[in-house]
Design a protein around this motif. Sequence first.
Motif, PDB file in Angstrom:
ATOM      1  N   ARG A  10     -63.983 139.506  29.488  1.00  0.00           N
ATOM      2  CA  ARG A  10     -63.723 138.247  28.785  1.00  0.00           C
ATOM      3  C   ARG A  10     -64.531 137.160  29.491  1.00  0.00           C
ATOM      4  O   ARG A  10     -64.554 137.101  30.715  1.00  0.00           O
ATOM      5  N   LEU A  11     -65.125 136.300  28.702  1.00  0.00           N
ATOM      6  CA  LEU A  11     -65.967 135.227  29.218  1.00  0.00           C
ATOM      7  C   LEU A  11     -65.476 133.912  28.631  1.00  0.00           C
ATOM      8  O   LEU A  11     -65.239 133.818  27.426  1.00  0.00           O
ATOM      9  N   SER A  12     -65.300 132.904  29.480  1.00  0.00           N
ATOM     10  CA  SER A  12     -64.815 131.599  29.017  1.00  0.00           C
ATOM     11  C   SER A  12     -65.812 130.506  29.333  1.00  0.00           C
ATOM     12  O   SER A  12     -66.518 130.564  30.339  1.00  0.00           O
ATOM     13  N   ARG A  13     -65.839 129.517  28.459  1.00  0.00           N
ATOM     14  CA  ARG A  13     -66.672 128.323  28.662  1.00  0.00           C
ATOM     15  C   ARG A  13     -65.873 127.122  28.182  1.00  0.00           C
ATOM     16  O   ARG A  13     -65.132 127.206  27.206  1.00  0.00           O
ATOM     17  N   SER A  14     -66.040 125.993  28.861  1.00  0.00           N
ATOM     18  CA  SER A  14     -65.297 124.793  28.484  1.00  0.00           C
ATOM     19  C   SER A  14     -66.227 123.712  27.953  1.00  0.00           C
ATOM     20  O   SER A  14     -67.427 123.698  28.251  1.00  0.00           O
ATOM     21  N   VAL A  15     -65.637 122.831  27.163  1.00  0.00           N
ATOM     22  CA  VAL A  15     -66.335 121.669  26.632  1.00  0.00           C
ATOM     23  C   VAL A  15     -65.288 120.569  26.476  1.00  0.00           C
ATOM     24  O   VAL A  15     -64.099 120.861  26.333  1.00  0.00           O
ATOM     25  N   SER A  16     -65.714 119.325  26.503  1.00  0.00           N
ATOM     26  CA  SER A  16     -64.797 118.202  26.326  1.00  0.00           C
ATOM     27  C   SER A  16     -65.270 117.332  25.167  1.00  0.00           C
ATOM     28  O   SER A  16     -66.461 117.274  24.863  1.00  0.00           O
ATOM     29  N   PHE A  17     -64.291 116.679  24.535  1.00  0.00           N
ATOM     30  CA  PHE A  17     -64.627 115.699  23.511  1.00  0.00           C
ATOM     31  C   PHE A  17     -63.546 114.626  23.497  1.00  0.00           C
ATOM     32  O   PHE A  17     -62.425 114.853  23.930  1.00  0.00           O
ATOM     33  N   SER A  18     -63.902 113.458  23.012  1.00  0.00           N
ATOM     34  CA  SER A  18     -62.966 112.341  22.890  1.00  0.00           C
ATOM     35  C   SER A  18     -62.749 112.047  21.414  1.00  0.00           C
ATOM     36  O   SER A  18     -63.707 112.028  20.635  1.00  0.00           O
ATOM     37  N   ALA A  19     -61.486 111.844  21.055  1.00  0.00           N
ATOM     38  CA  ALA A  19     -61.175 111.550  19.654  1.00  0.00           C
ATOM     39  C   ALA A  19     -59.853 110.807  19.580  1.00  0.00           C
ATOM     40  O   ALA A  19     -59.043 110.851  20.504  1.00  0.00           O
ATOM     41  N   CYS A  20     -59.647 110.129  18.471  1.00  0.00           N
ATOM     42  CA  CYS A  20     -58.362 109.474  18.241  1.00  0.00           C
ATOM     43  C   CYS A  20     -57.713 110.080  17.012  1.00  0.00           C
ATOM     44  O   CYS A  20     -58.373 110.732  16.197  1.00  0.00           O
ATOM     45  N   HIS A  21     -56.410 109.870  16.909  1.00  0.00           N
ATOM     46  CA  HIS A  21     -55.664 110.366  15.757  1.00  0.00           C
ATOM     47  C   HIS A  21     -54.320 109.664  15.682  1.00  0.00           C
ATOM     48  O   HIS A  21     -53.915 108.946  16.582  1.00  0.00           O
ATOM     49  N   ARG A  22     -53.641 109.901  14.586  1.00  0.00           N
ATOM     50  CA  ARG A  22     -52.277 109.411  14.393  1.00  0.00           C
ATOM     51  C   ARG A  22     -51.448 110.587  13.917  1.00  0.00           C
ATOM     52  O   ARG A  22     -51.816 111.256  12.941  1.00  0.00           O
ATOM     53  N   LEU A  23     -50.361 110.867  14.589  1.00  0.00           N
ATOM     54  CA  LEU A  23     -49.473 111.924  14.131  1.00  0.00           C
ATOM     55  C   LEU A  23     -48.628 111.366  13.004  1.00  0.00           C
ATOM     56  O   LEU A  23     -47.800 110.466  13.204  1.00  0.00           O
TER      57      LEU A  23
END
Length: 148
Positions: A10-23
């Motif tokens: 198994r191979l893993s890679r990470s990434v990040s992102f910024s976002a907004c939302h309303r539940l």
Amino acid sequence: MAPPAARLARLSRSVSFSACHRLHSKSLSDEENLKLFGKCNNPNGHGHNYKVIVTVRGEIDPISGMVINLTDLKQYMQEAIVEPLDHKNLDKDVPYFAEVVSTTENVAVFIWENLKKLLPMGTLYKVKVYETDQNIVVYKGEETISEK
């Protein structure tokens, strides 16, 4: 001499992102939404710096020594995660969330479905989404919990 047995990894890679939302669920009244989602139902929304860890699995190729080329995985993640989600209002900018509440659970499903279209069949193993350091969702593609 027999060929060596296949080795799975198994191979893993990470990434990040910024976002907004309303539940907010269109199926509930404003009062019910406020009661269910609290401050996360703020009409102006709120933002997160999400971290996503994608895990793929497969046989280690005897020639390349890889399950998947990391350069390819990086590009798939860019296309499936960063491009549609980074610096977006999930509810207004991502058509998927027009009818689906933008919970972290549903963000994980969205990412899974996008990646599944790009990755070689059967290699996607797990999507792990950190909304915060304390709130984490793991999705492995299961659609329902079967009853016993």
